[in-house]
Design a protein around this motif. Structure first.
Motif, PDB file in Angstrom:
ATOM      1  N   GLU A 180       0.921  -1.293   0.001  1.00 17.29           N
ATOM      2  CA  GLU A 180      -0.099  -0.046   0.037  1.00 17.29           C
ATOM      3  C   GLU A 180       0.767   1.202  -0.063  1.00 17.29           C
ATOM      4  O   GLU A 180       2.047   1.422   0.609  1.00 17.29           O
ATOM      5  N   VAL A 181       0.400   2.256  -0.814  1.00 19.43           N
ATOM      6  CA  VAL A 181       1.009   3.684  -0.821  1.00 19.43           C
ATOM      7  C   VAL A 181       0.081   4.578  -0.464  1.00 19.43           C
ATOM      8  O   VAL A 181      -0.999   4.691  -1.273  1.00 19.43           O
ATOM      9  N   ALA A 182      -0.037   5.128   0.567  1.00 17.58           N
ATOM     10  CA  ALA A 182      -0.739   6.396   0.850  1.00 17.58           C
ATOM     11  C   ALA A 182      -0.227   7.659   0.893  1.00 17.58           C
ATOM     12  O   ALA A 182       1.077   7.782   1.334  1.00 17.58           O
ATOM     13  N   ASP A 183      -0.930   8.656   0.386  1.00 18.93           N
ATOM     14  CA  ASP A 183      -0.236  10.143   0.116  1.00 18.93           C
ATOM     15  C   ASP A 183      -1.532  10.928   0.478  1.00 18.93           C
ATOM     16  O   ASP A 183      -2.640  10.636   0.537  1.00 18.93           O
ATOM     17  N   ALA A 184      -1.182  12.184   0.703  1.00 16.09           N
ATOM     18  CA  ALA A 184      -1.938  13.285   0.860  1.00 16.09           C
ATOM     19  C   ALA A 184      -2.740  13.942  -0.214  1.00 16.09           C
ATOM     20  O   ALA A 184      -3.577  14.849   0.028  1.00 16.09           O
ATOM     21  N   SER A 185      -2.419  13.547  -1.372  1.00 18.45           N
ATOM     22  CA  SER A 185      -3.376  14.061  -2.523  1.00 18.45           C
ATOM     23  C   SER A 185      -4.541  13.434  -2.914  1.00 18.45           C
ATOM     24  O   SER A 185      -4.765  12.123  -2.693  1.00 18.45           O
ATOM     25  N   SER A 186      -5.546  14.161  -3.124  1.00 21.46           N
ATOM     26  CA  SER A 186      -6.809  13.732  -3.221  1.00 21.46           C
ATOM     27  C   SER A 186      -6.823  13.263  -4.806  1.00 21.46           C
ATOM     28  O   SER A 186      -8.086  12.647  -4.917  1.00 21.46           O
ATOM     29  N   ARG A 187      -6.134  13.567  -5.686  1.00 22.19           N
ATOM     30  CA  ARG A 187      -6.292  13.239  -6.837  1.00 22.19           C
ATOM     31  C   ARG A 187      -5.878  11.701  -7.218  1.00 22.19           C
ATOM     32  O   ARG A 187      -4.973  11.002  -6.748  1.00 22.19           O
ATOM     33  N   GLY A 188      -6.852  10.933  -7.935  1.00 20.13           N
ATOM     34  CA  GLY A 188      -6.500   9.453  -7.901  1.00 20.13           C
ATOM     35  C   GLY A 188      -5.901   9.405  -8.971  1.00 20.13           C
ATOM     36  O   GLY A 188      -5.335   9.947  -9.859  1.00 20.13           O
TER      37      GLY A 188
ATOM     38  N   GLU B 168      -8.851   8.313   1.132  1.00 23.91           N
ATOM     39  CA  GLU B 168      -8.332   8.071   2.672  1.00 23.91           C
ATOM     40  C   GLU B 168      -8.332   9.525   3.151  1.00 23.91           C
ATOM     41  O   GLU B 168      -7.467  10.120   2.998  1.00 23.91           O
ATOM     42  N   GLY B 169      -9.306   9.795   3.993  1.00 26.18           N
ATOM     43  CA  GLY B 169      -9.304  11.264   4.433  1.00 26.18           C
ATOM     44  C   GLY B 169      -9.019  12.038   3.357  1.00 26.18           C
ATOM     45  O   GLY B 169     -10.067  12.064   2.500  1.00 26.18           O
ATOM     46  N   ALA B 170      -8.285  13.093   3.601  1.00 29.14           N
ATOM     47  CA  ALA B 170      -8.023  14.126   2.486  1.00 29.14           C
ATOM     48  C   ALA B 170      -7.315  13.553   1.232  1.00 29.14           C
ATOM     49  O   ALA B 170      -7.118  14.308   0.024  1.00 29.14           O
ATOM     50  N   GLY B 171      -6.687  12.398   1.513  1.00 30.73           N
ATOM     51  CA  GLY B 171      -5.762  11.803   0.508  1.00 30.73           C
ATOM     52  C   GLY B 171      -6.270  10.610  -0.294  1.00 30.73           C
ATOM     53  O   GLY B 171      -7.515  10.205  -0.333  1.00 30.73           O
TER      54      GLY B 171
END
Length: 156
Positions: free
Chosen positions: A76-84, A115-118
């Motif tokens: 899994e890689v999670a980041d703060a960008s909302s762009r898919g 996920e949240g804002a990302g």
């Protein structure tokens, strides 16, 4: 069922991709997956693609997670960008634009969710042996549409 989860914070710098690969190799070895096994090489390539997408296309820090359990390994890689994530059509001489195609071709399952804002993009590789010369058939454990993943396995 026992699951081992490890994670690494990755800065928004393309140089972090190499650090993520080195870190992942050491964690794979610690989980009993030898560095010369095809599974290890596939996982390192998937990690490289997902981390690269996160740091290059978002400019945000990210968190890389690996979960080891049954039936295999989840990245899994999670980041703060909302762009898919968006697939691109790379021309023959392009040096980029093939990352999600590689993920689609190598992972047994993959997808993403907000996920949240990302967001979090994930892929799974089963440890079950598959003949190396047989590509997965359409519908055989591979997501074909980004953003419409099959139900992911839950690792608790």
């Amino acid at each position: 069922m026992q699951v081992l989860q490890v994670q690494l914070e990755v800065g928004p710098d393309p140089a972090e991709v190499g650090r993520a690969r080195r870190w992942a190799r050491s964690r794979l070895a610690g989980s009993g997956i030898g560095e010369d096994e095809p599974l290890a090489e596939t996982l390192i390539l998937l990690i490289s693609e997902l981390v690269t997408n996160a740091v290059v296309h978002t400019g945000c820090p990210a968190v890389l997670r690996m979960l080891f359990g049954e039936p295999g390994v989840r990245v899994e890689v999670a980041d703060a960008s909302s762009r898919g994530p968006a697939r691109r059509q790379a021309a023959g001489d392009d040096t980029g634009g093939r990352g999600l195609e590689l993920v689609d071709g190598l992972a047994d399952r993959w997808g993403w969710q907000r996920e949240g804002a990302g967001k979090r993009i994930w892929c799974e590789i089963d440890r079950a042996d598959k003949p190396a010369d047989r590509a997965p058939e359409r519908g055989e454990g591979s997501n074909r549409v980004c953003g419409s993943p099959r139900e992911p396995r839950v690792y608790l």
